[in-house]
Design an enzyme around this catalytic site. Structure first.
Site, PDB file in Angstrom:
ATOM      1  N   SER A 143     -19.076 -47.965 -16.726  1.00 14.75           N
ATOM      2  CA  SER A 143     -18.090 -48.229 -15.569  1.00 14.75           C
ATOM      3  C   SER A 143     -16.756 -47.982 -15.971  1.00 14.75           C
ATOM      4  CB  SER A 143     -18.220 -49.662 -14.976  1.00 14.75           C
ATOM      5  OG  SER A 143     -19.419 -49.607 -14.123  1.00 14.75           O
ATOM      6  N   SER A 163     -18.486 -48.258 -11.922  1.00 15.06           N
ATOM      7  CA  SER A 163     -18.196 -49.261 -10.855  1.00 15.06           C
ATOM      8  C   SER A 163     -16.625 -49.674 -10.876  1.00 15.06           C
ATOM      9  CB  SER A 163     -18.890 -50.441 -11.102  1.00 15.06           C
ATOM     10  OG  SER A 163     -18.480 -51.211 -12.121  1.00 15.06           O
ATOM     11  N   LYS A 180      -9.317 -55.281 -11.978  1.00 17.33           N
ATOM     12  CA  LYS A 180     -10.641 -55.057 -11.312  1.00 17.33           C
ATOM     13  C   LYS A 180     -11.000 -56.467 -10.625  1.00 17.33           C
ATOM     14  CE  LYS A 180     -15.605 -53.552 -12.178  1.00 17.33           C
ATOM     15  NZ  LYS A 180     -16.160 -52.656 -12.999  1.00 17.33           N
TER      16      LYS A 180
HETATM   17  N1  GLN Z   1     -23.975 -47.234 -13.443  1.00 14.74           N
HETATM   18  C1  GLN Z   1     -24.273 -48.415 -14.236  1.00 14.74           C
HETATM   19  C2  GLN Z   1     -25.242 -49.311 -13.407  1.00 14.74           C
HETATM   20  O1  GLN Z   1     -25.169 -49.263 -12.272  1.00 14.74           O
HETATM   21  C3  GLN Z   1     -23.385 -49.053 -14.968  1.00 14.74           C
HETATM   22  C4  GLN Z   1     -22.450 -50.086 -14.282  1.00 14.74           C
HETATM   23  C5  GLN Z   1     -21.311 -50.515 -15.037  1.00 14.74           C
HETATM   24  O2  GLN Z   1     -21.081 -50.099 -16.296  1.00 14.74           O
HETATM   25  N2  GLN Z   1     -20.873 -51.911 -14.657  1.00 14.74           N
HETATM   26  O3  GLN Z   1     -25.562 -50.323 -13.804  1.00 14.74           O
END
Ligand code: GLN
Length: 485
Positions: free
Chosen positions: A178, A154, A79
């Site tokens: 994410s 994400s 990532k």
């Molecule tokens: N969807 C959550 C956010 O937007 C979690 C994102 C994540 O785990 N990086 O913050």
């Protein structure tokens, strides 16, 4: 001959060890697959094919000398939030366009030391803020099961790459879901370890008290193998715990007879897609038929997770993102005066979701509001954590959905941030409590889209999650289905 890219990491390693394939052949197969599918999936921000082939040649040479390592010759995707020396690291943001770190994240170093072949850096929501990967400043990654749908976020690039066999496995990061959400949407295995299990050194920070790096793979055994390599104390991260790392591969072989599985009533609520709840309940039955006992439990503060997370994560993000001002980091938009330069740089460099989080977080932390918002959120976070502590006096594992429904259409939630935040209802509690959560495929909906089962465990009990997940996986066929791209 089966396509080499469809081999699990475990099977590919076996063939590499038996010398029926070489790391160069395996890497070439992945590079060819990427070339074919990348125009429709768009998982990668940066591809590193030359480096990959060099790594693969080195892996073959090491094997010819009689060496072996846990991931020797295995092609992986990373990532783009993890620092890689010499390779651009964008965090999905224009503000880091062209930024080349001078050091490598501990987790990537550990994968390199274990012999991985790095294929490239994969797409993500900008600074990991989002649930669909649509917040990337570079491209929209598509779900390999249906390219009109999101891969989840994400870590959507990681999930799509693994699901489309454009990498044997990947690392993602999970601050509020994410790793688990994209794993669920793309029909693969994703593990968010306990906070402190894996070093965050070299991970670009979003919410520092929540950020966790985790493996994403096509089987539970593969996820266990990746976790084995990246887990463990790191003197460079003071929040990484000095605890022994169990032998995860050994844990997989144990039975789940007598394992107590909690079913939390707060996770089976109105708004949960029927196909999803049916699949989760069937998975729980399956665990029971393997010898587990199921117990209905309650996690009474579950409802507060969403508001608590969307105070704490933006508050921490607003502090962490202050460094991107065109002077310390980021391409500078020079306006002569310092404040004008900051404003222009940040105004152009950040996308709308990142700006929204910075504003939310700055507000919640400002004098006069700090106690009412941030302080209160921290107190409720403790209650959420205590819910889990209490539940884990009764059960060993909690079984739940990952998301309220399967992968949604690209564009469906982009104009409604609150709707997007609601995607996280079932993943946020474990993040706030710092406990591990694993997502694995447990069915498909009527449209043929994957459904994820979430298993949540006590802090530092990843081996229990992996054992339960492996037992379930091996007794079902879901993990064998591949996206038809
Ligand atoms: N969807 C959550 C956010 O937007 C979690 C994102 C994540 O785990 N990086 O913050």
């Amino acid at each position: 001959m089966t396509d080499l890219t469809q081999l699990s990491i475990t099977d590919a390693l076996q063939q590499l060890r038996d010398k029926t394939i070489s790391a160069v052949e395996l890497t070439q197969a992945y590079l060819a697959r990427i070339e074919k599918l990348e125009p429709s999936i768009r998982a990668y921000i940066t591809l590193t094919p030359e480096r990959a082939l060099k790594d693969a040649e080195a892996a073959d040479a090491a094997r010819a000398r009689g060496e072996d390592k846990p991931l020797l010759g295995i092609p992986l995707a990373i990532k783009d939030v993890l620092s890689t020396s010499g390779v651009q690291t964008t965090c999905g943001s224009k503000i880091l366009d062209g930024y080349v770190p001078v050091y490598t994240a501990t987790v990537v170093q550990r994968l390199e030391a274990a012999g991985m072949v790095m294929l490239g850096k994969v797409n993500m929501d900008e600074f990991a803020m989002g649930s669909s990967t649509e917040n990337s400043a570079y491209q929209i990654t598509r779900n390999p099961w249906d390219t009109t749908r999101v891969p989840g976020g994400s870590s959507g690039g990681s999930a799509a790459a693994v699901a489309a066999c454009m990498a044997a496995g990947a690392l993602g990061t999970d601050t509020g879901g994410s790793v688990r959400t994209p794993a669920g949407f793309c029909g693969i295995v994703g593990l968010k370890p306990s906070y402190g299990r894996v070093s965050r050194y070299g991970l670009v920070a979003f919410g520092s008290s929540l950020d966790c790096i985790g493996p994403m793979a096509r089987t539970v055994a593969d996820a266990a193998l990746l976790l084995q390599v990246i887990a463990g104390h790191d003197p460079l991260d003071s929040t990484s715990m000095a605890l022994d790392v169990p032998d995860y591969a050994a844990a997989l072989t144990k039975s789940i007879k007598g394992l107590k599985v909690g079913v939390p009533k707060e996770y089976f609520i109105e708004g949960l897609q029927k196909d999803t709840s049916d699949a989760i309940l069937a998975a729980i039955d399956q665990l029971r038929s393997l010898g587990a006992q199921t117990v209905e439990i309650s996690l009474p503060h579950t409802d507060y997770s969403l508001p608590v997370y969307y105070i704490i994560a933006p508050a921490e993000a607003s502090a962490n993102l202050a460094r991107y001002d065109g002077i310390r980091f980021g391409p500078k938009v020079d306006k002569g005066q310092m404040w004008d330069t900051y404003k222009a740089t940040r105004g152009q460099g950040f996308g709308p979701e990142v700006k929204r989080r910075i504003m939310l977080g700055t507000y919640a932390l400002s004098a006069g509001y700090y106690d009412a918002y941030y302080g209160k959120a921290q107190q409720v976070r403790t209650l959420i954590k205590q819910d889990f502590e209490k539940a884990f006096t009764q059960v060993d594992v909690i079984a739940a959905p990952v998301t309220p429904h399967t992968a949604f259409k690209i564009g469906q939630n982009t104009n409604d941030p609150l709707q997007m935040y609601l995607e996280d209802v079932f993943t946020l509690p474990a993040s706030l409590a710092g406990v591990p959560g694993l997502s694995l495929p447990c069915g498909t909906d009527s449209a043929g889209l994957p459904i994820g089962l979430q298993l949540i465990g006590r802090a530092f009990s990843e081996e229990v999650l992996l054992r339960a997940a492996h037992a379930y996986e091996q007794s079902t066929e879901w993990h064998k289905a591949l996206a038809k791209v």
